[in-house]
Design a protein around this motif. Structure first.
Motif: not given
Length: 270
Positions: A6, A39, A213
């Motif tokens: 992420r 992202t 992440d």
């Protein structure tokens, strides 16, 4: 970390940039595609703010940056510092006192004004930083240490950086952080607890992103805290042994678009 990351975090020199300090069109394009697709990408560097423009000129758009080894979080769109964690003058004085006692030949420079300016002792050897408007020699040790500094720089002639950093870290244990990001013998000193990991953790929390992440890339010892913190840590093939030892994976070298190749694989872009 099975799911796509992420947040992508990358060191600049020796990782994204080639050895001539240029960014390949391939790497610039991959970063732009990933960022545009949602992202976020953040640069995490030992560089001061004043050294970022030469990188931004090679990117499709300027990316947020965690500078000075985590001491400064910078938004290039607004030219604002979102967070700064400097060494206070009294702490600088104690750090300098301890290092002068341990290494009498040491010379210092400081990154001040959130790393937009640098001050240095007259005998401190300047390297490739030629921004003369932002750099000035001081007339006394007291002047050097008078303002809060996001980073203290220490040199003592030609030194093995891995050996020298252990000497400096030993002298400053519990007082400040010491690391290095080059093979020139330069030691970079930050306030206790200030590392690339700390700066990146603050930024990720601001975005609501867990460390699991985060995908991070690096090549030098100042990247180790960040790589140890991130859910997926990738070293470039040219990385320092300390980085390769703790990385989850190794990609190609900076001279062969190692970061870009890895991101293309993870995100399915080409």
């Amino acid at each position: 970390m099975e799911d796509p990351p992420r947040l992508v975090a990358s060191d600049i020199d020796g990782t994204l940039l080639r050895d001539d300090r240029t960014l390949s069109p391939r790497t610039a394009a991959v970063l732009a595609r990933i960022n545009a697709a949602g992202t976020p990408v953040v640069l995490v560097t030992g560089r001061p703010i004043r050294w970022l423009q030469m990188v931004y000129e090679q990117l499709a758009e300027p990316l947020p940056a965690i500078c000075a080894n985590g001491a400064v979080v910078y938004d290039p769109v607004t030219d604002q510092v979102l967070r700064a964690d400097p060494l206070a003058p009294e702490l600088l004085a104690e750090v300098a006192r301890r290092l002068r006692a341990e290494v009498p030949e040491v010379s210092f420079a400081v990154e001040i004004v959130d790393s937009r300016q640098m001050r240095h002792e007259a005998h401190y050897p300047l390297r490739w930083d030629a921004d003369l408007d932002a750099i000035r020699a001081v007339e006394s040790p007291e002047e050097l240490l008078a303002a809060p500094a996001v980073k203290l720089l220490a040199r003592a002639g030609e030194q093995d950086p891995d050996v020298f950093v252990r000497v400096v870290a030993g002298a400053l244990e519990g007082l400040a952080e010491a690391t290095h990001s080059s093979y020139s013998g330069l030691i970079e000193i930050s306030a206790a607890g200030v590392t690339k990991a700390a700066g990146l953790a603050w930024y990720a929390e601001r975005l609501g992103i867990d460390e699991r992440d985060v995908l991070a890339f690096g090549d030098m010892p100042n990247d180790v805290p960040m790589l140890a913190w991130a859910g997926r840590a990738v070293a470039v093939a040219n990385a320092h042994p300390a980085v390769r030892e703790i990385a989850h994976e190794v990609t190609g070298p900076n001279t062969e678009d190692g970061v870009a190749a890895y991101l293309e694989k993870v995100f399915g872009v080409d």
